[in-house]
Design an enzyme around this catalytic site. Sequence first.
Site, PDB file in Angstrom:
ATOM      1  N   GLU A 189      32.130  21.861 112.839  1.00 11.92           N
ATOM      2  CA  GLU A 189      31.380  20.605 112.636  1.00 11.92           C
ATOM      3  C   GLU A 189      30.450  20.760 111.448  1.00 11.92           C
ATOM      4  OE1 GLU A 189      29.562  19.938 116.405  1.00 11.92           O
ATOM      5  OE2 GLU A 189      31.255  18.752 117.145  1.00 11.92           O
ATOM      6  N   ARG A 205      49.852  14.332 108.587  1.00 12.83           N
ATOM      7  CA  ARG A 205      49.194  13.143 109.149  1.00 12.83           C
ATOM      8  C   ARG A 205      47.710  13.279 108.939  1.00 12.83           C
ATOM      9  NH1 ARG A 205      52.917  10.139 111.641  1.00 12.83           N
ATOM     10  NH2 ARG A 205      51.748   8.216 111.823  1.00 12.83           N
ATOM     11  N   ASP A 257      42.226   0.140 100.027  1.00  8.39           N
ATOM     12  CA  ASP A 257      42.959   0.904 101.038  1.00  8.39           C
ATOM     13  C   ASP A 257      44.367   1.140 100.474  1.00  8.39           C
ATOM     14  OD1 ASP A 257      44.482   1.815 103.138  1.00  8.39           O
ATOM     15  OD2 ASP A 257      43.670   0.418 104.616  1.00  8.39           O
ATOM     16  N   THR A 311      45.778   7.166 103.670  1.00  4.96           N
ATOM     17  CA  THR A 311      46.392   8.109 104.590  1.00  4.96           C
ATOM     18  C   THR A 311      47.100   9.150 103.725  1.00  4.96           C
ATOM     19  OG1 THR A 311      48.320   6.658 104.687  1.00  4.96           O
ATOM     20  CG2 THR A 311      46.746   6.477 106.491  1.00  4.96           C
ATOM     21  N   TYR A 360      36.388  25.819 115.170  1.00  2.60           N
ATOM     22  CA  TYR A 360      35.453  24.676 115.172  1.00  2.60           C
ATOM     23  C   TYR A 360      34.543  24.770 113.961  1.00  2.60           C
ATOM     24  CZ  TYR A 360      35.436  21.075 118.674  1.00  2.60           C
ATOM     25  OH  TYR A 360      35.713  19.936 119.357  1.00  2.60           O
ATOM     26  N   LYS A 419      52.019   9.109 104.055  1.00  3.64           N
ATOM     27  CA  LYS A 419      53.014   8.096 103.653  1.00  3.64           C
ATOM     28  C   LYS A 419      53.619   8.526 102.310  1.00  3.64           C
ATOM     29  CE  LYS A 419      51.000   4.511 106.463  1.00  3.64           C
ATOM     30  NZ  LYS A 419      49.628   4.298 106.781  1.00  3.64           N
TER      31      LYS A 419
HETATM   32  C1  LIG Z   1      46.968  -0.176 104.659  1.00  2.00           C
HETATM   33  C2  LIG Z   1      46.797   0.721 105.854  1.00  2.00           C
HETATM   34  N1  LIG Z   1      45.560   1.113 106.215  1.00  2.00           N
HETATM   35  C3  LIG Z   1      45.357   1.896 107.284  1.00  2.00           C
HETATM   36  C4  LIG Z   1      46.402   2.351 108.049  1.00  2.00           C
HETATM   37  C5  LIG Z   1      46.115   3.153 109.296  1.00  2.00           C
HETATM   38  O1  LIG Z   1      46.602   4.421 109.265  1.00  2.00           O
HETATM   39  P1  LIG Z   1      46.855   5.273 110.633  1.00  2.00           P
HETATM   40  O2  LIG Z   1      48.100   4.729 111.228  1.00  2.00           O
HETATM   41  O3  LIG Z   1      46.946   6.658 110.117  1.00  2.00           O
HETATM   42  O4  LIG Z   1      45.665   5.049 111.508  1.00  2.00           O
HETATM   43  C6  LIG Z   1      47.714   1.990 107.711  1.00  2.00           C
HETATM   44  C7  LIG Z   1      48.854   2.502 108.506  1.00  2.00           C
HETATM   45  O5  LIG Z   1      49.827   1.922 108.755  1.00  2.00           O
HETATM   46  C8  LIG Z   1      47.922   1.123 106.595  1.00  2.00           C
HETATM   47  O6  LIG Z   1      49.139   0.701 106.259  1.00  2.00           O
END
Ligand SMILES: Cc1ncc(COP(=O)(O)O)c(C=O)c1O
Length: 407
Positions: A53, A231, A196, A222, A51, A225
């Site tokens: 935090e 993950r 994003d 993320t 842990y 991918k």
């Molecule tokens: C553009 C985008 N943002 C956010 C996410 C969310 O990711 P997670 O599935 O890890 O919550 C995704 C996942 O598919 C995504 O394609």
Amino acid sequence: MTALQEQDETVYDLIEKEAKRQKTTLNLIASENISSRAVREATSSVLSHKYSEGYPGKRYYQGNEFIDQVEQLAIDRAKQLFGAEHANVQPISGSPANFSIFLALLEPGDAFLGMDLACGGHLTHGSPVNFSGKLYKPHHYGVDKNGFIDMDEVKQLAHQVKPKLIISGHSAYAREIDFEAFSTIAQEVGALHLADISHISGLVAAGLHKSPFPHTDVVMTTTHKTLRGPRGAIILCKQEHAQAIDKAIFPGSQGGPHNNLIAAKAVAFQEAMSPAFKKYAHQVLQNAKVLAQTLMDHGIPVVTGGTDNHLLLVDLQGLLGPGKGAQTAKLLETAGIICNANSVPYDPAPPYKPSGLRLGTPMLTSQGFTEQDIQTVGVLIASVIKDPKVAPQVRKSVLDLCARIIQ
Ligand SMILES: Cc1ncc(COP(=O)(O)O)c(C=O)c1O
């Protein structure tokens, strides 16, 4: 015998079956990938026991001497990889990361502008069933009739609705994103810009897609991918937003960091800086282009007529009529070809019964598929779409292809 096999045969068997499925089917889910053995070793390490935090040097628990070093390493590597001023490596996944960014930058009820889910946006970009649509006031841009983002539309909407935040970056958009143009519009209307890059971050890291840096205020990706890590997610930002972002993660929305995954992120970031990763990302792009071209050569329409990244959208309306995406994805699965149904721009059918397919090449590329193999994959997909009766025969070809290429 492994410890798991000895202790819990049920779970062991299910994992073995999934491993076999992954090796005997063609996986074209654009958001999936295969991480290295080193990444998976870090993921399953003893670091998950601890842990911690807080942040390196400022923890609420003792015993974090080595955890601090792991997290600092992940932070430093993330900053180096993307050229960012600040990195938070604790987000457990993309959706919670976006939640934390909203928490840091907006007040409930604030207006923001993002891509429509039906045109390729993500649930967290303002869907009415998601926190982003429930707690904030979303406005959406889409794509033009050819499937491209129209920056004039984005500009006009931004001036009209005066959002506090503009989101670029998407889940199902096959063309290059002009982050600089998004930032210029954001500056014109006094909004912040969140990129994003969850889908394309591996390509950005390899220098094969325009980078959102240095234009963008906050960047989220993320890590599982195209980046090929464990993950999870990370948030990168300008120094001026660092404190707000860190507070929004902890104590704002998360508790103890998943230290095993942070270590695995550090491993993946180092991998992503290697020449081998650049070669991989280049192959992902080449494979996606070949797949799009092969499908089109065999009479399967691809939205925008191709792709600039790792994914493409197939429009089935002309061949099968509207609303046939899910049915076709299920049919392809019987042939051992795994993908997902997806809305296409201006889809007359509802999102749960969309008219297209989304196909991506990150996972097949990790498994060793190159242009010639992908051409074969494209021909197999086209033949099943055009004649469902060939699915059992295609299943045999898929098994042969997997046996030849996948280790
Ligand atoms: C553009 C985008 N943002 C956010 C996410 C969310 O990711 P997670 O599935 O890890 O919550 C995704 C996942 O598919 C995504 O394609």
